[in-house]
Design an enzyme around this catalytic site. Sequence first.
Site, PDB file in Angstrom:
ATOM      1  N   HIS A  79       0.809  -1.217   0.000  1.00  0.00           N
ATOM      2  CA  HIS A  79       0.000   0.000   0.000  1.00  0.00           C
ATOM      3  C   HIS A  79       0.848   1.276   0.000  1.00  0.00           C
ATOM      4  CE1 HIS A  79      -2.737  -2.817   2.505  1.00  0.00           C
ATOM      5  NE2 HIS A  79      -3.024  -2.950   1.230  1.00  0.00           N
ATOM      6  N   LYS A  95       5.872   6.655   7.127  1.00  0.00           N
ATOM      7  CA  LYS A  95       5.341   5.720   8.113  1.00  0.00           C
ATOM      8  C   LYS A  95       6.457   5.268   9.050  1.00  0.00           C
ATOM      9  CE  LYS A  95       1.885   3.602   5.063  1.00  0.00           C
ATOM     10  NZ  LYS A  95       1.478   2.337   4.416  1.00  0.00           N
TER      11      LYS A  95
END
Length: 187
Positions: free
Chosen positions: A62, A72
């Site tokens: 993703h 992230k």
Amino acid sequence: MKFIPTGLEGSYEIDIFPIEDERGWFVRTFCKNEFAEIGHSKEWVQMNHSFTNNAGTIRGMHYQQPPFSEIKLIRCIAGKVFDVIVDLRRNSETFLKWIGIELSAENKRMIYIPEGFAHGFQTLTDDCQLIYNHSEYYKPGVEGGIKYDDKMVGIKWPLPAKNVSERDGNHPLLDKNFEGLNIYNEL
């Protein structure tokens, strides 16, 4: 914290070192000053927590499309996973290269993933839990994905794939026309 470059520019394995005593242990998982030393200046705006039942399960790969690309920070707090990132940045020296590292509750390792990377993982044990910090809010309609078994990337998963969601199984395969994500607003 110890930041270890992965070989994909801007991404790091992060080893954290618990302070232990007879009560247990304590560890810092984020320090604005230490992260600034690797160039991190964005705020964490969202945290997510995932639970996966069965070993062999693959979630991913993703990403979010620019201008909503996100950084992230991932940590496994239960079980063990093979965590994978793929560089999708247009004109990157490591375009379409991937790395996989083991994250586990035992090793307490984290991975820092810069903008322009796809992310996914395979559970190596049952009952895995991951904590995700995100620098961008989730935006429906701008999410993207590449198929976990795309031959142009060639990820070598440690276990046979199972429990792949319909969404993840239907991510498109890359082709020679894929130019990557324009993270830096190149012309």
